[in-house]
Scaffold this active site. Structure first.
Site: not given
Ligand code: 4NP
Length: 159
Positions: A11, A14, A16-18, A126
């Site tokens: 993602c 790294n 949240c989703r992944s 997200d």
């Molecule tokens: P992820 O979520 O891609 O699912 O880990 C996010 C985590 C951090 C951010 C965006 C999405 N950020 O902008 O910091």
């Protein structure tokens, strides 16, 4: 030559989703008794070295998966030689991975929800800027995909 399938989930951050996809896949593979290498990474470096978001840890724990020990890392070109399958959680990260992939890479690259009949081409949304409901929806998506991937592996002939 036999090669253990190796799955990388990617993602943006790294956190949240992944990592939730990694936890769901570890849980599904263990339940099915399937040996797999499983990892996750982000296309961005913002959160390198950090544990998953507390909301992601809670959503996974609510479903019996402990992801608290994971640490974020950034995806690198070498991942295309280390993993047989690389799954992007959304289109932005799929495009970033396509740019990162070395020419002639043998790794199969796809959206994670391409593995779920009827949801091909969809993104795992997200949840970062939302609340706990978003993280519950993320778990539902990644665990559905993990179940499909394990079912496919269970049917595939041993290599
Ligand atoms: P992820 O979520 O891609 O699912 O880990 C996010 C985590 C951090 C951010 C965006 C999405 N950020 O902008 O910091």
């Amino acid at each position: 030559m036999s090669q253990i399938p190796s799955f990388l989930f990617v993602c943006l951050g790294n956190i949240c989703r992944s990592p939730m996809a990694e936890g769901a896949m570890r849980q599904a593979a263990a339940a099915a008794g399937i040996e797999l290498h499983i990892d996750s990474a982000g296309t961005a470096a913002y959160h390198v070295g950090e544990p998953p978001d507390p909301r992601a840890i809670r959503a996974a724990a609510a479903n019996g998966a402990d992801i608290a020990g994971l640490r974020a890392r950034q995806a690198v070109a070498e991942d295309f030689a280390r993993f047989t399958h690389i799954f992007a959680l959304d289109h932005q990260n799929l495009a970033a991975l396509e740019r990162l992939a070395p020419a002639g890479s043998g790794a199969q690259l796809a959206l994670l929800l391409d593995a779920v009949p009827g949801r091909e081409g969809e993104a795992v949304v997200d949840p970062y800027y939302g609340g706990a409901e978003g993280f519950a929806a993320t778990w539902a998506d990644v665990s559905t995909a993990a179940a499909r991937l394990v079912a496919m592996l269970a049917r595939a002939p041993q290599r």
